[in-house]
Scaffold this active site. Structure first.
Site, PDB file in Angstrom:
ATOM      1  N   ASP A 236      -5.053   2.540  -2.847  1.00 55.09           N
ATOM      2  CA  ASP A 236      -3.751   3.208  -2.780  1.00 55.09           C
ATOM      3  C   ASP A 236      -3.657   4.294  -3.851  1.00 55.09           C
ATOM      4  O   ASP A 236      -3.124   5.377  -3.605  1.00 55.09           O
ATOM      5  CB  ASP A 236      -2.620   2.197  -2.977  1.00 55.09           C
ATOM      6  CG  ASP A 236      -2.738   1.013  -2.035  1.00 55.09           C
ATOM      7  OD1 ASP A 236      -3.253   1.195  -0.916  1.00 55.09           O
ATOM      8  OD2 ASP A 236      -2.331  -0.098  -2.425  1.00 55.09           O
TER       9      ASP A 236
ATOM     10  N   ALA B   9       0.814  -1.216   0.000  1.00 53.33           N
ATOM     11  CA  ALA B   9       0.000   0.000   0.000  1.00 53.33           C
ATOM     12  C   ALA B   9       0.844   1.260   0.000  1.00 53.33           C
ATOM     13  O   ALA B   9       0.610   2.191  -0.781  1.00 53.33           O
ATOM     14  CB  ALA B   9      -0.929  -0.007   1.210  1.00 53.33           C
TER      15      ALA B   9
ATOM     16  N   GLY C  99     -16.238   3.235  -3.386  1.00 55.19           N
ATOM     17  CA  GLY C  99     -16.154   2.341  -4.533  1.00 55.19           C
ATOM     18  C   GLY C  99     -16.524   3.048  -5.817  1.00 55.19           C
ATOM     19  O   GLY C  99     -16.139   4.191  -6.049  1.00 55.19           O
TER      20      GLY C  99
END
Length: 318
Positions: A259, A34, A227
């Site tokens: 990320d 990440a 999302g």
């Protein structure tokens, strides 16, 4: 330095065939983590980033450091462990929209990170310190490292950006995960949670109520990922506002989208374009990454990002 980030990156093996991992016969080797994904994403957009971690004194560690340095990221504060290995993980593309990840990171070199790795020079010259909830889950010494990093950032006036990045499999138990993630979120200037992480922390509710909950524990600025729906923003000077996402016709690999979102948001904050536009840039970065296989391979340069955000997708795909 624009952004400093601290955390584990592992060697990633991706099968060249779809289906269950047991049937895979050949793999490609990549790297994923990440924090390094965020650092690489920022560098591709033209910013300066530094990644701090601990690698094994092995071939995977050599290859990883070379790759990340090759992306323009400062790796001068990366240390090596003569005993513990560099962690590895595998992806499995079982079927459409079913990607699974298997980690082999227990007792890895990165889990041996310690506060002694950090000196004032590592963080004091940065505008932002980016941290995730993965690092404190790795070990007690990693939690101590996080706490020292936060202390150094506060002393130097560096803003702290925290992404909960919940990975329950590596936490000792759910209560510990909930306690520490809330603690680090409260200590940060900006928090970047996802819906599932908010539900884990606060129970079932609406995105708007989650934002209020984060404010209630001390988070000044909240930029929540929704999302494909985009994101939602709020701060002491910005009311709760939804920021529309970008449409993607086909998702190839969703891993790393969060990320990329963080890199996009950070780039906007560095540019001073305002919370709404920073979140919009984050939405675009996250969408672009899902169209490419790999954790960092789909991170765009500035030109491709701008073309995509302006609706010129055909030019991006040339």
């Amino acid at each position: 330095m624009d952004v400093v980030t601290i955390g584990e990156t592992m060697t990633l093996f991706t099968p060249k065939e779809s289906g269950m991992l047991r049937h895979a016969k050949s793999f490609s080797m990549q790297f994923g983590g990440a924090e390094s994904n965020v650092a690489i994403g920022l560098n591709r957009l033209g910013y300066q980033s530094r990644w701090i971690s601990r690698l094994g004194e092995d071939e995977f560690g050599d290859a990883m450091e070379s790759f990340i340095r090759g992306e323009g990221v400062d790796v001068s504060h990366v240390t090596r462990d003569k005993i513990a290995p560099t962690g590895v993980f595998f992806k499995e593309f079982r079927r459409m929209n079913d990607t699974r990840v298997y980690y082999y990171r227990k007792e890895s070199a990165a889990s041996k990170m310690s506060p002694e790795m950090l000196n004032e020079d590592a963080i004091s010259d940065a505008t932002f310190l980016h941290l995730t909830g993965i690092t404190p889950a790795l070990s007690k010494s990693c939690r101590d490292t996080m706490e020292k990093a936060i202390s150094l950032a506060k002393n130097s006036g560096t803003q702290i950006v925290f992404d909960p990045n919940l990975r329950l499999k590596i936490w000792q138990d759910e209560e510990s995960a909930r306690h520490f993630i809330k603690m680090y979120a409260a200590a940060s200037n900006i928090v970047l949670p996802g819906l599932e992480e908010a539900e884990f922390l606060f129970g079932v509710s609406t995105p708007e109520e989650y934002v209020k909950q984060f404010h209630s524990i001390g988070c000044n600025t909240v930029i929540m990922k929704l999302g494909k729906e985009g994101s939602i923003i709020s701060s002491s000077s910005v009311p709760i506002t939804r920021v529309k996402g970008f449409t993607v016709e086909r998702v190839i690999d969703p891993i790393g989208a969060g990320d990329a979102f963080a890199a996009g948001v950070l780039s906007g904050l560095i540019d001073g374009i305002g919370l709404h536009e920073a979140a919009r840039r984050g939405n675009a970065m996250g969408a672009l990454v899902t169209m490419v296989n790999g954790d960092s391979e789909g991170l765009p340069n500035r030109r491709d990002l701008e073309l995509f955000m302006n609706g010129n997708m055909i030019d991006v795909m040339r």
